[in-house]
Motif scaffolding. Sequence first.
Motif, PDB file in Angstrom:
ATOM      1  N   MET A 180     -20.269   3.953  79.270  1.00  0.00           N
ATOM      2  CA  MET A 180     -21.618   3.401  79.238  1.00  0.00           C
ATOM      3  C   MET A 180     -21.799   2.390  78.112  1.00  0.00           C
ATOM      4  O   MET A 180     -22.573   1.441  78.240  1.00  0.00           O
ATOM      5  N   CYS A 181     -21.080   2.587  76.995  1.00  0.00           N
ATOM      6  CA  CYS A 181     -21.269   1.693  75.849  1.00  0.00           C
ATOM      7  C   CYS A 181     -20.190   0.622  75.771  1.00  0.00           C
ATOM      8  O   CYS A 181     -20.145  -0.154  74.817  1.00  0.00           O
ATOM      9  N   GLY A 182     -19.311   0.534  76.771  1.00  0.00           N
ATOM     10  CA  GLY A 182     -18.202  -0.395  76.718  1.00  0.00           C
ATOM     11  C   GLY A 182     -18.566  -1.845  76.948  1.00  0.00           C
ATOM     12  O   GLY A 182     -17.954  -2.738  76.376  1.00  0.00           O
ATOM     13  N   ASP A 183     -19.539  -2.100  77.794  1.00  0.00           N
ATOM     14  CA  ASP A 183     -19.919  -3.466  78.129  1.00  0.00           C
ATOM     15  C   ASP A 183     -21.442  -3.531  78.278  1.00  0.00           C
ATOM     16  O   ASP A 183     -22.046  -2.582  78.793  1.00  0.00           O
ATOM     17  N   PRO A 184     -22.086  -4.636  77.875  1.00  0.00           N
ATOM     18  CA  PRO A 184     -23.552  -4.734  77.991  1.00  0.00           C
ATOM     19  C   PRO A 184     -24.098  -4.402  79.381  1.00  0.00           C
ATOM     20  O   PRO A 184     -25.125  -3.707  79.467  1.00  0.00           O
ATOM     21  N   PRO A 185     -23.473  -4.863  80.501  1.00  0.00           N
ATOM     22  CA  PRO A 185     -24.011  -4.475  81.807  1.00  0.00           C
ATOM     23  C   PRO A 185     -24.069  -2.962  81.994  1.00  0.00           C
ATOM     24  O   PRO A 185     -25.028  -2.435  82.575  1.00  0.00           O
ATOM     25  N   MET A 345     -22.314  -2.035 102.441  1.00  0.00           N
ATOM     26  CA  MET A 345     -23.188  -2.236 101.271  1.00  0.00           C
ATOM     27  C   MET A 345     -22.371  -2.242  99.985  1.00  0.00           C
ATOM     28  O   MET A 345     -22.549  -3.106  99.115  1.00  0.00           O
ATOM     29  N   ILE A 346     -21.473  -1.277  99.847  1.00  0.00           N
ATOM     30  CA  ILE A 346     -20.625  -1.179  98.661  1.00  0.00           C
ATOM     31  C   ILE A 346     -19.769  -2.425  98.513  1.00  0.00           C
ATOM     32  O   ILE A 346     -19.662  -3.008  97.422  1.00  0.00           O
ATOM     33  N   ALA A 347     -19.167  -2.849  99.631  1.00  0.00           N
ATOM     34  CA  ALA A 347     -18.303  -4.036  99.608  1.00  0.00           C
ATOM     35  C   ALA A 347     -19.091  -5.275  99.201  1.00  0.00           C
ATOM     36  O   ALA A 347     -18.617  -6.094  98.396  1.00  0.00           O
ATOM     37  N   ILE A 348     -20.301  -5.427  99.728  1.00  0.00           N
ATOM     38  CA  ILE A 348     -21.133  -6.582  99.389  1.00  0.00           C
ATOM     39  C   ILE A 348     -21.461  -6.574  97.897  1.00  0.00           C
ATOM     40  O   ILE A 348     -21.319  -7.594  97.206  1.00  0.00           O
ATOM     41  N   ILE A 349     -21.901  -5.428  97.385  1.00  0.00           N
ATOM     42  CA  ILE A 349     -22.310  -5.331  95.979  1.00  0.00           C
ATOM     43  C   ILE A 349     -21.138  -5.600  95.039  1.00  0.00           C
ATOM     44  O   ILE A 349     -21.243  -6.395  94.098  1.00  0.00           O
ATOM     45  N   ILE A 350     -19.989  -4.980  95.286  1.00  0.00           N
ATOM     46  CA  ILE A 350     -18.874  -5.114  94.340  1.00  0.00           C
ATOM     47  C   ILE A 350     -18.264  -6.514  94.379  1.00  0.00           C
ATOM     48  O   ILE A 350     -17.934  -7.092  93.338  1.00  0.00           O
ATOM     49  N   TRP A 351     -18.143  -7.117  95.576  1.00  0.00           N
ATOM     50  CA  TRP A 351     -17.535  -8.445  95.665  1.00  0.00           C
ATOM     51  C   TRP A 351     -18.492  -9.557  95.231  1.00  0.00           C
ATOM     52  O   TRP A 351     -18.089 -10.499  94.545  1.00  0.00           O
ATOM     53  N   VAL A 352     -19.760  -9.446  95.626  1.00  0.00           N
ATOM     54  CA  VAL A 352     -20.746 -10.441  95.178  1.00  0.00           C
ATOM     55  C   VAL A 352     -20.891 -10.385  93.658  1.00  0.00           C
ATOM     56  O   VAL A 352     -20.943 -11.415  92.986  1.00  0.00           O
ATOM     57  N   SER A 353     -20.911  -9.161  93.100  1.00  0.00           N
ATOM     58  CA  SER A 353     -21.005  -8.997  91.649  1.00  0.00           C
ATOM     59  C   SER A 353     -19.792  -9.614  90.951  1.00  0.00           C
ATOM     60  O   SER A 353     -19.936 -10.298  89.934  1.00  0.00           O
ATOM     61  N   ALA A 354     -18.616  -9.362  91.487  1.00  0.00           N
ATOM     62  CA  ALA A 354     -17.379  -9.860  90.878  1.00  0.00           C
ATOM     63  C   ALA A 354     -17.312 -11.382  90.928  1.00  0.00           C
ATOM     64  O   ALA A 354     -17.014 -12.037  89.919  1.00  0.00           O
ATOM     65  N   ILE A 355     -17.588 -11.952  92.089  1.00  0.00           N
ATOM     66  CA  ILE A 355     -17.491 -13.415  92.249  1.00  0.00           C
ATOM     67  C   ILE A 355     -18.561 -14.121  91.423  1.00  0.00           C
ATOM     68  O   ILE A 355     -18.290 -15.120  90.746  1.00  0.00           O
ATOM     69  N   ALA A 356     -19.789 -13.594  91.460  1.00  0.00           N
ATOM     70  CA  ALA A 356     -20.871 -14.209  90.687  1.00  0.00           C
ATOM     71  C   ALA A 356     -20.581 -14.123  89.189  1.00  0.00           C
ATOM     72  O   ALA A 356     -20.787 -15.091  88.447  1.00  0.00           O
ATOM     73  N   SER A 357     -20.067 -12.975  88.739  1.00  0.00           N
ATOM     74  CA  SER A 357     -19.803 -12.774  87.315  1.00  0.00           C
ATOM     75  C   SER A 357     -18.633 -13.607  86.814  1.00  0.00           C
ATOM     76  O   SER A 357     -18.465 -13.773  85.603  1.00  0.00           O
ATOM     77  N   ALA A 358     -17.818 -14.120  87.734  1.00  0.00           N
ATOM     78  CA  ALA A 358     -16.707 -14.989  87.330  1.00  0.00           C
ATOM     79  C   ALA A 358     -17.205 -16.356  86.866  1.00  0.00           C
ATOM     80  O   ALA A 358     -16.507 -17.058  86.122  1.00  0.00           O
ATOM     81  N   PHE A 359     -18.420 -16.721  87.285  1.00  0.00           N
ATOM     82  CA  PHE A 359     -18.925 -18.068  86.984  1.00  0.00           C
ATOM     83  C   PHE A 359     -20.217 -18.075  86.179  1.00  0.00           C
ATOM     84  O   PHE A 359     -20.546 -19.075  85.540  1.00  0.00           O
ATOM     85  N   VAL A 360     -20.972 -16.980  86.227  1.00  0.00           N
ATOM     86  CA  VAL A 360     -22.206 -16.897  85.433  1.00  0.00           C
ATOM     87  C   VAL A 360     -22.143 -15.641  84.578  1.00  0.00           C
ATOM     88  O   VAL A 360     -21.391 -14.714  84.861  1.00  0.00           O
ATOM     89  N   ASP A 361     -22.914 -15.624  83.515  1.00  0.00           N
ATOM     90  CA  ASP A 361     -22.923 -14.493  82.591  1.00  0.00           C
ATOM     91  C   ASP A 361     -23.228 -13.202  83.346  1.00  0.00           C
ATOM     92  O   ASP A 361     -24.222 -13.109  84.073  1.00  0.00           O
ATOM     93  N   ASN A 362     -22.382 -12.183  83.161  1.00  0.00           N
ATOM     94  CA  ASN A 362     -22.569 -10.946  83.927  1.00  0.00           C
ATOM     95  C   ASN A 362     -23.752 -10.115  83.445  1.00  0.00           C
ATOM     96  O   ASN A 362     -24.216  -9.224  84.153  1.00  0.00           O
ATOM     97  N   GLY A 394     -17.952  -4.248  89.422  1.00  0.00           N
ATOM     98  CA  GLY A 394     -17.938  -5.633  89.881  1.00  0.00           C
ATOM     99  C   GLY A 394     -18.304  -6.613  88.781  1.00  0.00           C
ATOM    100  O   GLY A 394     -17.611  -7.608  88.562  1.00  0.00           O
ATOM    101  N   THR A 395     -19.374  -6.309  88.039  1.00  0.00           N
ATOM    102  CA  THR A 395     -19.825  -7.236  86.987  1.00  0.00           C
ATOM    103  C   THR A 395     -18.880  -7.232  85.785  1.00  0.00           C
ATOM    104  O   THR A 395     -18.592  -8.280  85.213  1.00  0.00           O
ATOM    105  N   ASP A 396     -18.379  -6.064  85.413  1.00  0.00           N
ATOM    106  CA  ASP A 396     -17.507  -5.974  84.228  1.00  0.00           C
ATOM    107  C   ASP A 396     -16.159  -6.638  84.464  1.00  0.00           C
ATOM    108  O   ASP A 396     -15.664  -7.387  83.622  1.00  0.00           O
ATOM    109  N   ILE A 397     -15.548  -6.351  85.609  1.00  0.00           N
ATOM    110  CA  ILE A 397     -14.194  -6.843  85.883  1.00  0.00           C
ATOM    111  C   ILE A 397     -14.214  -8.258  86.439  1.00  0.00           C
ATOM    112  O   ILE A 397     -13.336  -9.068  86.136  1.00  0.00           O
ATOM    113  N   GLY A 398     -15.219  -8.579  87.228  1.00  0.00           N
ATOM    114  CA  GLY A 398     -15.304  -9.919  87.824  1.00  0.00           C
ATOM    115  C   GLY A 398     -15.356 -11.015  86.779  1.00  0.00           C
ATOM    116  O   GLY A 398     -14.816 -12.109  86.963  1.00  0.00           O
ATOM    117  N   GLY A 399     -15.982 -10.725  85.637  1.00  0.00           N
ATOM    118  CA  GLY A 399     -16.082 -11.707  84.572  1.00  0.00           C
ATOM    119  C   GLY A 399     -14.745 -12.108  83.974  1.00  0.00           C
ATOM    120  O   GLY A 399     -14.654 -13.114  83.262  1.00  0.00           O
TER     121      GLY A 399
END
Length: 454
Positions: A180-185, A345-362, A394-399
Amino acid sequence: MLAAQVFAVVIFVVMFVLIVTDKIERQWVTLACGAATLVIVFGILMHSGTAMWETLNVRTIFTPGFWYSSENAESSSAGVNWATILFIGGMMIMVEGMARAGFFRWLCMLLAKLVNYKPIRLFITFMIMAAVLAMFIDSITVILFLAAVTVELARLLKFNPIPMILSEIFCANLGGSATMCGDPPNIIIGTTLHYSFMDFLKNTGAIAGICLIVVVIYFYLVFRKEMKANESADVDLSTMPSPGSAITSKRDFAISAIIFGAAVTMLVTHARTGLTVALIGCVIAAATLITSAKHVGEIIKKVDYKTLLFFVGLFLVVGGLEQTHILELIANFIGKVSGGNFMVMIAIIIWVSAIASAFVDNIPFAATMIPVVQSLAETMGVPLSTLAWALALGTDIGGSATPIGASANVVGTSVAAKNGYVIGWGKYCKASAPAMIIVIFICMLMIFLRYVIL
């Protein structure tokens, strides 16, 4: 309400664009957009003082549940998440105390000595160390010190530090996803949805642990030829600095280690003790400042206030989307696209989070998506926790995929560049983007197996 919704979306888009372009310091961007949300959306268009106060959320600080939680305690998850801000601020103060005592440099030099300064052993050891440290300390701090020590060792041992720095960045982001304390997201997700340190460790931690093994093997295979070539370098090990030379004060070193141990203990047990992360953050900050009375001014000056202000403004803007029900509309859209299928739903959330976080602040992405997954869980009748783990991973690793995907990436590449080792987009993405895709795919499969199929 339509006009309020339009303006809330426009303010949010403007904020995101300005953050990505990086022309204005991001804390001023979010604070200005947050103020615009309060005045234009809540004040002029909605005429709602209630929406304004719910988003500011100051009243929660003065409730018992903010400091001590029980099974019957309830706290608002809307608006500014003051628990996140206090916890991150407290951790910043603790880390500054540890850094001033030489803790991080001592640890790096000690491990280097234990593996006899062999480049391949260093390569693997520092990857694992980056992941483990990032489970408890912000990944930015981990990479800041790790990259600097890596460059120093590279010069002494005559090897190219770029492969090590790239692998350390990825492993730090991966390790940050484990707790829980490893990454801001994760801090935002945990404090908003009331998940404990152990909740993350048992769920995202177990997945991250398996992925770490894969990542270590992956980076070893990618850089093995380059690292093996460095093994033959003729180096006089007697010239290596001793780990003890990194310690600036034995007293401060011992105290900072004790405070760090106490912080970890409180985090691991906070679900049982009832201590909230807000209280833990304040306690470790107070302990650090009291035991470092002579250096209080120095420590306080080094706290990253810009990041804390960034969070305040960010929560205000996301609160505008929440109060105008935009996030509910997004959740309903995801529900329709998935056809009510939980795995989709899971696939959409994890992949959209990963791809979005690769280009914008997670961080802003995660803060935006939390109310979305809450609404999705309510409307579709699916487990909120599973969606939360998918969002966190998705957000932590995608970044990790690009040089700008996470703050740790920017810090690591900047340290390398300042020392003459420039890491371009091509070099970075060639190594890290495939690793991100592999790890996200593994995470998705493990979520399917653990929470849906089995």
